[in-house]
Design an enzyme around this catalytic site. Structure first.
Site, PDB file in Angstrom:
ATOM      1  CG  HIS A   1      -2.090  -0.968   1.138  1.00 48.88           C
ATOM      2  ND1 HIS A   1      -2.894  -1.195   2.086  1.00 48.88           N
ATOM      3  CD2 HIS A   1      -2.787  -0.961  -0.215  1.00 48.88           C
ATOM      4  CE1 HIS A   1      -4.118  -1.964   1.542  1.00 48.88           C
ATOM      5  NE2 HIS A   1      -3.899  -1.763   0.173  1.00 48.88           N
TER       6      HIS A   1
ATOM      7  CG  ASP B   1      -0.093   4.133   3.919  1.00 50.20           C
ATOM      8  OD1 ASP B   1      -0.516   2.933   3.187  1.00 50.20           O
ATOM      9  OD2 ASP B   1      -0.531   3.946   5.215  1.00 50.20           O
TER      10      ASP B   1
END
Length: 316
Positions: A64, A66
């Site tokens: 992901h 982030d």
């Protein structure tokens, strides 16, 4: 063992927090390790005491953004800094394709050896200071926790006992440390008789995104330190129209208490929680401590913690 939090926000950066990244360094070791590399991690490193030239290995918990969008910039800056030492990156399936694509499209020639290793749950890796096991988590994509076990120190000599015999530090000490008997002043000294008891290595779990901390099971029992997401308080999570696969402060506290975790550092905090306002960061801490009676911290960007050999965590 020192942990420096470079990013502690969930999903996106805020004015107070950048997205996920955590640096780990061992005692008397010049190199350091990076766990996750969210966007702008290289900016955070510039504001810390860390140096890209000493970065040895990167571990990515899951794909992901982030947690890994900061890799292209960091890898490029390492070259521009002329920090040309080899670098290894471990991560889930897909990390090789991502990095290869970035380098191909940008025609990036790093000028140093980059080794990319895709791992899977239950893999075990061995490094000079520690071993590491990859543990599966519950999330919307494949996500891992990295369970580190520092090597025990088994070759520490009882110098006081040796000096009492008149034997001061010398090459003979090295022979004893290697398990070899020696002769000193006509007397044979058995190596085992002059070794101190083994010093137990510290054990830490650094977790990626995970909705069920209980899945870590036996790995949590008596753990020195758990670094785990605590994205929401329970009341906020219960009101979300769409449920995301993240851990609440309540669930984290209950699990850590049940497994007798010694120290807990909560991170990956939802952007809705700030130092001040309707949702403040103290709500996360308060909810965890309703259920967990060990030592608990909520990580902020640039917080530095030290885990001693006595199993005590201190914020530096």
């Amino acid at each position: 063992m020192k942990l420096t939090f470079l990013g502690t926000s969930a999903g996106k950066p805020t004015r107070e927090r950048n997205v996920t990244a955590l640096a780990l360094a061992f005692d008397q070791d010049s190199k350091w390790y990076l766990f996750d590399c969210g966007e702008a991690t290289q900016h955070q490193i510039l504001k810390s005491t860390l140096s890209l030239s000493k970065l040895d290995t990167i571990f990515i918990t899951h794909l992901h953004g982030d947690h890994y969008y900061g890799l292209p910039g960091l890898l490029s800056s390492k070259k521009l800094d002329k920090a040309l030492s080899p670098l290894r990156i471990y991560g889930p399936k897909g990390i090789t394709e991502f990095l290869t694509c970035f380098m191909d499209i940008s025609q990036e020639h790093l000028g140093y050896v980059l080794e990319i290793i895709e791992v899977k749950a239950e893999d075990t890796l061995v490094f000079d200071k520690f071993s590491l096991k990859v543990l599966a988590l519950v999330h919307s994509v494949e996500s891992f926790a990295y369970a580190l076990k520092e090597h025990d120190i088994t070759n520490k000599l009882d110098e006081k006992k040796l000096r009492a015999l008149g034997l001061v530090p010398s090459p003979l000490y090295g022979e004893l440390q290697r398990g070899n008997s020696i002769t000193f002043k006509g007397k044979e000294l058995d190596a085992a008789s002059y070794m101190l008891a083994a010093v137990r290595g510290r054990n830490v779990i650094i977790s990626g995104d995970n909705s069920e901390p209980d899945i870590l099971g036996e790995a949590l029992e008596g753990l020195d330190l758990l670094v785990h997401e605590s994205t929401y308080t329970q009341s906020v999570y219960d009101k979300l129209p769409t449920k995301f696969l993240h851990t609440t402060a309540k669930d984290l506290g209950i699990c850590a208490q049940k497994k007798a975790v010694k120290n807990l550092i909560a991170t990956h905090i939802s952007p809705r929680y700030a130092k001040e306002g309707t949702y403040n960061i103290g709500m996360i801490c308060d909810e965890i401590q309703q259920y967990f009676h060990g030592k608990c911290f909520i990580a902020n960007d640039f917080d530095v913690f030290y885990l001693g050999r006595d199993g005590v965590v201190k914020k530096l």
